[in-house]
Design an enzyme around this catalytic site. Structure first.
Site: not given
Ligand code: IMP
Ligand code: MG
Length: 337
Positions: A13, A43
């Site tokens: 982000d 995104h």
């Molecule tokens: P997962 O990838 O959905 O398993 O999430 C695992 C951790 O990574 C969590 O804390 C999510 O909030 C974070 N996370 C996963 N993808 C993103 C992203 O694209 N942006 C920000 N945080 C992410």
């Molecule tokens: Mg993002």
């Protein structure tokens, strides 16, 4: 810069989508290949007055002649993929690799309860459970899905052919360095490595074929979900500073903290950064909103940027000065001199 990899140096982000969309338009990029985990990413691209929130397609759709590919390392949710093709009207220039693993409803269900949902606070997109099935070699692949048939292409072959022809190629990373399964804040991290080397592997590009690695930082730091965030502010304080953000994908509040030099230095090391970009300069320095040349940037903002350059020992080539795709100060030519 024929082959450029772009990744985030913090917790995701930081504005990768916007920077990819800018570079694709500005450099007339021939091919953008999406790397990273899958539809857990969100995104945001603001282009020609419209806001797009993408989870699967490369953010380079804003450049009308750019080929948009999804590398075999990336997990695909076919419903989101097909929907985003409609929204961005990009049918005809999209390709997905036959070896992409497919997220099924059972993966999303598993991701919305228990350990992943409650402790890790995952995005619930099914990415972790699908990667787990992939490691167990029971996941289905894109080649098994008739709905995806018309989009299947050999992505590594297409990307490497473009590179060998000297065309501009972008590799779009997702998530962020400190969400990496290997280099992040385990267990509060995503389900694979997401640093620059992994992004190359996701799309089948070898390390000798990469010319530039751009690491994206935001002018302050945010994180969604669980896990440590050095210097974390209260939500009230974040609101006061204008740093209170809501996540693109999940609608959750993003926790906020000031720019962290220790994290940034390590991210430069882990990704082999040749360039750095700093987004949301206008949030810290409102007088810079919409600036497109370094002359328009205030003295205070320049001091902030040049301090980052001094501490990281990497040039800050691009500054984000607003949400719009073209709201960028591009210092690449000036810094070459
Ligand atoms: P997962 O990838 O959905 O398993 O999430 C695992 C951790 O990574 C969590 O804390 C999510 O909030 C974070 N996370 C996963 N993808 C993103 C992203 O694209 N942006 C920000 N945080 C992410
Ligand atoms: Mg993002």
């Amino acid at each position: 810069m024929p082959c450029t990899v772009l990744v985030c140096g913090f917790f995701g982000d930081t504005g990768k989508g916007k920077m990819i969309s800018y570079l694709a338009v500005k450099d007339k990029t021939a091919v953008t290949a999406r790397a990273g985990v899958g539809p857990n990413a969100g995104h945001t691209v603001v282009f020609e007055g419209k806001t797009y929130k993408l989870r699967m397609l490369p953010s380079a759709f804003t450049s009308p002649d750019c080929r948009l590919l999804i590398g075999p390392g990336v997990l695909v949710n076919p419903d989101i993929f097909l929907d985003e093709i409609q929204v961005t009207r990009t049918q005809g220039r999209i390709g997905v690799d036959p070896q992409c693993a497919i997220i099924e409803p059972k993966h999303m269900e598993a991701d919305k309860k228990g350990y992943l949902a409650e402790k890790i606070k995952s995005t619930g997109s099914g990415s972790g459970p699908c990667n787990s099935d992939r490691v167990m070699r029971v996941a289905k692949l894109a080649r098994d899905f008739p709905k995806l048939k018309e989009f299947l292409v050999d992505v590594p072959l297409e990307v490497n052919t473009a590179i060998s022809e000297g065309k501009n190629v972008l590799i779009e990373g997702t998530q962020g360095t400190y969400l990496s399964l290997f280099h992040g804040t385990y267990p509060y991290c995503t389900s694979k490595d997401v640093c620059a080397a992994a992004a190359c592997s996701d799309v089948g590009v070898g390390p000798t074929n990469v010319d530039d690695v751009i690491v994206v930082f935001k002018a302050y730091n945010t994180r969604v979900g669980g896990g440590p965030l050095p210097g974390e502010l209260s939500w009230e304080e974040a609101e006061k500073r204008g740093w209170a953000e809501i996540a693109t994908n999940t609608g959750r509040r993003r926790r906020a903290a000031p720019f962290d030099f220790n994290l940034a230095k390590r991210a430069v090391m882990l990704n082999g950064a040749t360039q750095v970009t700093v987004t949301k300069i206008d949030v810290l320095f409102p007088e810079c909103k919409g600036a497109t040349s370094y002359d328009e940037v205030s003295r205070e903002a320049k001091a902030f940027v040049e301090n980052i350059e001094k501490q990281l020992k990497v040039p800050v080539t691009l500054l984000g000065t607003g949400p719009g795709t073209m709201e960028v100060v591009d210092r690449r030519e000036e810094l070459k001199k």
